[in-house]
Design a protein around this motif. Structure first.
Motif, PDB file in Angstrom:
ATOM      1  N   GLY A   1      17.301  24.538 -10.756  1.00 24.38           N
ATOM      2  CA  GLY A   1      16.515  25.207  -9.717  1.00 24.38           C
ATOM      3  C   GLY A   1      16.883  24.755  -8.314  1.00 24.38           C
ATOM      4  O   GLY A   1      16.545  25.413  -7.331  1.00 24.38           O
ATOM      5  N   ARG A   2      17.552  23.586  -8.180  1.00 22.50           N
ATOM      6  CA  ARG A   2      18.029  23.025  -6.900  1.00 22.50           C
ATOM      7  C   ARG A   2      16.898  22.885  -5.880  1.00 22.50           C
ATOM      8  O   ARG A   2      17.112  23.094  -4.690  1.00 22.50           O
ATOM      9  N   GLN A   3      15.693  22.520  -6.321  1.00 22.94           N
ATOM     10  CA  GLN A   3      14.564  22.374  -5.401  1.00 22.94           C
ATOM     11  C   GLN A   3      14.223  20.906  -5.225  1.00 22.94           C
ATOM     12  O   GLN A   3      14.342  20.107  -6.160  1.00 22.94           O
ATOM     13  N   VAL A   4      13.774  20.557  -4.021  1.00 18.02           N
ATOM     14  CA  VAL A   4      13.422  19.182  -3.686  1.00 18.02           C
ATOM     15  C   VAL A   4      12.079  19.185  -2.974  1.00 18.02           C
ATOM     16  O   VAL A   4      11.877  19.939  -2.019  1.00 18.02           O
ATOM     17  N   ALA A   5      11.151  18.343  -3.440  1.00 19.33           N
ATOM     18  CA  ALA A   5       9.887  18.117  -2.738  1.00 19.33           C
ATOM     19  C   ALA A   5      10.001  16.759  -2.065  1.00 19.33           C
ATOM     20  O   ALA A   5      10.296  15.745  -2.707  1.00 19.33           O
ATOM     21  N   THR A   6       9.780  16.719  -0.748  1.00 20.94           N
ATOM     22  CA  THR A   6       9.981  15.507   0.034  1.00 20.94           C
ATOM     23  C   THR A   6       8.664  15.034   0.621  1.00 20.94           C
ATOM     24  O   THR A   6       7.936  15.814   1.243  1.00 20.94           O
TER      25      THR A   6
ATOM     26  N   LEU B   1       0.836  -1.205   0.000  1.00 21.17           N
ATOM     27  CA  LEU B   1       0.000   0.000   0.000  1.00 21.17           C
ATOM     28  C   LEU B   1       0.871   1.255   0.000  1.00 21.17           C
ATOM     29  O   LEU B   1       0.542   2.255  -0.634  1.00 21.17           O
ATOM     30  N   GLY B   2       2.001   1.196   0.694  1.00 20.69           N
ATOM     31  CA  GLY B   2       2.920   2.324   0.724  1.00 20.69           C
ATOM     32  C   GLY B   2       3.499   2.629  -0.653  1.00 20.69           C
ATOM     33  O   GLY B   2       3.630   3.793  -1.035  1.00 20.69           O
ATOM     34  N   HIS B   3       3.857   1.589  -1.405  1.00 22.74           N
ATOM     35  CA  HIS B   3       4.343   1.800  -2.773  1.00 22.74           C
ATOM     36  C   HIS B   3       3.264   2.452  -3.625  1.00 22.74           C
ATOM     37  O   HIS B   3       3.546   3.354  -4.415  1.00 22.74           O
ATOM     38  N   ARG B   4       2.027   2.002  -3.460  1.00 26.92           N
ATOM     39  CA  ARG B   4       0.912   2.571  -4.239  1.00 26.92           C
ATOM     40  C   ARG B   4       0.713   4.046  -3.878  1.00 26.92           C
ATOM     41  O   ARG B   4       0.549   4.893  -4.751  1.00 26.92           O
ATOM     42  N   ALA B   5       0.730   4.354  -2.584  1.00 23.10           N
ATOM     43  CA  ALA B   5       0.554   5.742  -2.138  1.00 23.10           C
ATOM     44  C   ALA B   5       1.731   6.612  -2.562  1.00 23.10           C
ATOM     45  O   ALA B   5       1.554   7.761  -2.972  1.00 23.10           O
ATOM     46  N   GLY B   6       2.949   6.080  -2.484  1.00 23.10           N
ATOM     47  CA  GLY B   6       4.126   6.841  -2.884  1.00 23.10           C
ATOM     48  C   GLY B   6       4.137   7.156  -4.370  1.00 23.10           C
ATOM     49  O   GLY B   6       4.443   8.276  -4.782  1.00 23.10           O
ATOM     50  N   ARG B   7       3.776   6.181  -5.195  1.00 28.15           N
ATOM     51  CA  ARG B   7       3.718   6.428  -6.644  1.00 28.15           C
ATOM     52  C   ARG B   7       2.593   7.397  -6.978  1.00 28.15           C
ATOM     53  O   ARG B   7       2.706   8.213  -7.890  1.00 28.15           O
ATOM     54  N   PHE B   8       1.505   7.317  -6.213  1.00 28.27           N
ATOM     55  CA  PHE B   8       0.387   8.233  -6.424  1.00 28.27           C
ATOM     56  C   PHE B   8       0.802   9.669  -6.107  1.00 28.27           C
ATOM     57  O   PHE B   8       0.528  10.595  -6.867  1.00 28.27           O
ATOM     58  N   LEU B   9       1.486   9.869  -4.976  1.00 29.98           N
ATOM     59  CA  LEU B   9       1.961  11.208  -4.622  1.00 29.98           C
ATOM     60  C   LEU B   9       3.050  11.683  -5.581  1.00 29.98           C
ATOM     61  O   LEU B   9       3.149  12.871  -5.882  1.00 29.98           O
ATOM     62  N   GLY B  10       3.858  10.754  -6.062  1.00 30.32           N
ATOM     63  CA  GLY B  10       4.891  11.109  -7.033  1.00 30.32           C
ATOM     64  C   GLY B  10       4.325  11.538  -8.372  1.00 30.32           C
ATOM     65  O   GLY B  10       4.960  12.281  -9.113  1.00 30.32           O
ATOM     66  N   SER B  11       3.110  11.076  -8.686  1.00 26.08           N
ATOM     67  CA  SER B  11       2.508  11.444  -9.969  1.00 26.08           C
ATOM     68  C   SER B  11       2.009  12.883  -9.977  1.00 26.08           C
ATOM     69  O   SER B  11       1.631  13.392 -11.032  1.00 26.08           O
ATOM     70  N   LEU B  12       2.009  13.550  -8.827  1.00 22.04           N
ATOM     71  CA  LEU B  12       1.592  14.953  -8.781  1.00 22.04           C
ATOM     72  C   LEU B  12       2.589  15.872  -9.489  1.00 22.04           C
ATOM     73  O   LEU B  12       2.222  16.954  -9.927  1.00 22.04           O
ATOM     74  N   PHE B  13       3.839  15.436  -9.579  1.00 20.57           N
ATOM     75  CA  PHE B  13       4.898  16.263 -10.167  1.00 20.57           C
ATOM     76  C   PHE B  13       5.346  15.664 -11.497  1.00 20.57           C
ATOM     77  O   PHE B  13       5.375  14.445 -11.645  1.00 20.57           O
ATOM     78  N   PRO B  14       5.735  16.504 -12.458  1.00 18.72           N
ATOM     79  CA  PRO B  14       6.313  15.974 -13.698  1.00 18.72           C
ATOM     80  C   PRO B  14       7.626  15.261 -13.389  1.00 18.72           C
ATOM     81  O   PRO B  14       8.322  15.600 -12.425  1.00 18.72           O
ATOM     82  N   HIS B  15       7.972  14.276 -14.204  1.00 19.10           N
ATOM     83  CA  HIS B  15       9.171  13.477 -13.943  1.00 19.10           C
ATOM     84  C   HIS B  15      10.385  13.977 -14.709  1.00 19.10           C
ATOM     85  O   HIS B  15      11.305  13.210 -14.983  1.00 19.10           O
ATOM     86  N   ASN B  16      10.392  15.245 -15.051  1.00 21.49           N
ATOM     87  CA  ASN B  16      11.561  15.851 -15.697  1.00 21.49           C
ATOM     88  C   ASN B  16      12.056  16.993 -14.816  1.00 21.49           C
ATOM     89  O   ASN B  16      11.838  18.148 -15.097  1.00 21.49           O
ATOM     90  N   ALA B  17      12.736  16.629 -13.732  1.00 18.68           N
ATOM     91  CA  ALA B  17      13.202  17.628 -12.766  1.00 18.68           C
ATOM     92  C   ALA B  17      14.205  18.578 -13.422  1.00 18.68           C
ATOM     93  O   ALA B  17      15.047  18.161 -14.203  1.00 18.68           O
ATOM     94  N   GLN B  18      14.075  19.857 -13.083  1.00 18.70           N
ATOM     95  CA  GLN B  18      15.008  20.866 -13.586  1.00 18.70           C
ATOM     96  C   GLN B  18      16.031  21.125 -12.479  1.00 18.70           C
ATOM     97  O   GLN B  18      15.765  21.842 -11.513  1.00 18.70           O
TER      98      GLN B  18
END
Length: 195
Positions: A110-115, A90-107
């Motif tokens: 900008g040196r920014q991190v969302a944790t 369930l944690g993997h499912r929730a983590g991937r779900f929260l990860g889908s909120l952001f695009p997967h092409n980090a810039q």
């Protein structure tokens, strides 16, 4: 957008017709956020052509960006994503779900991190920028000043606890719940965690 008198199900269909990826509805009491509903709107093959999943989180300890001590200002760069502590299925499912909120092409410039840090089924959300500074000490090998790295919090800062996870887009009448937090049955011991 303001919600007005529309139901969440109507907003989901409107958003998916407009090619939105997610819908977030925040609930508040006394001008403080206390709940967050997130629905993934894009159709996928795993959900039989429907969007989803949809999750509801209880939100607590909200500190806006302006109240974070020594805060910086966020830029328009896409942040890197740090998911930590989502170990169960369930944690993997929730983590991937929260990860889908952001695009997967980090810039990275900008040196920014969302944790999203999961600890004892509480998800701590933080937004940082890493800063490089010249130190006072000299490097003995090349004679240059040492560079130090530190984190500067950008905010906002809050804590979430997942209450339910539903398959597909939001539907209270006919929706199928993948996971539902039942307090009296699930919170019998402090040593068992679900995420």
């Amino acid at each position: 957008y303001p919600r007005k008198h529309y139901s969440v199900k109507e907003i989901c269909t409107f958003g998916s017709n407009r090619k939105f990826t997610h819908l977030m509805v925040l609930s508040e009491k006394n001008k403080v956020c206390n709940g967050m509903l997130i629905s993934h709107l894009r159709p996928s093959t795993a959900a039989n052509g429907l969007g989803g999943p949809t999750a509801f989180f209880k939100v607590s300890n909200v500190i806006p960006s302006t109240d974070v001590p020594h805060n910086g200002s966020a830029t328009n760069h896409v942040p890197e994503l740090n998911l930590h502590g989502f170990t169960t299925r369930l944690g993997h499912r929730a983590g991937r779900f929260l990860g889908s909120l952001f695009p997967h092409n980090a810039q990275f410039q900008g040196r920014q991190v969302a944790t999203f840090h999961n600890q004892r089924d509480f998800i701590f959300v933080r937004h940082h920028r890493y800063v490089f500074e010249e130190g006072r000490e000299l490097n003995k090998q090349n004679g240059k000043k040492k560079t130090k790295a530190r984190l500067q919090e950008l905010g906002p800062r809050f804590t979430m606890k997942m209450r339910w996870l539903q398959e597909g887009t939001f539907d209270t009448q006919f929706g199928e719940y993948e996971w539902l937090h039942k307090r009296k049955e699930m919170d019998t011991t402090r040593r068992k965690f679900h995420l």
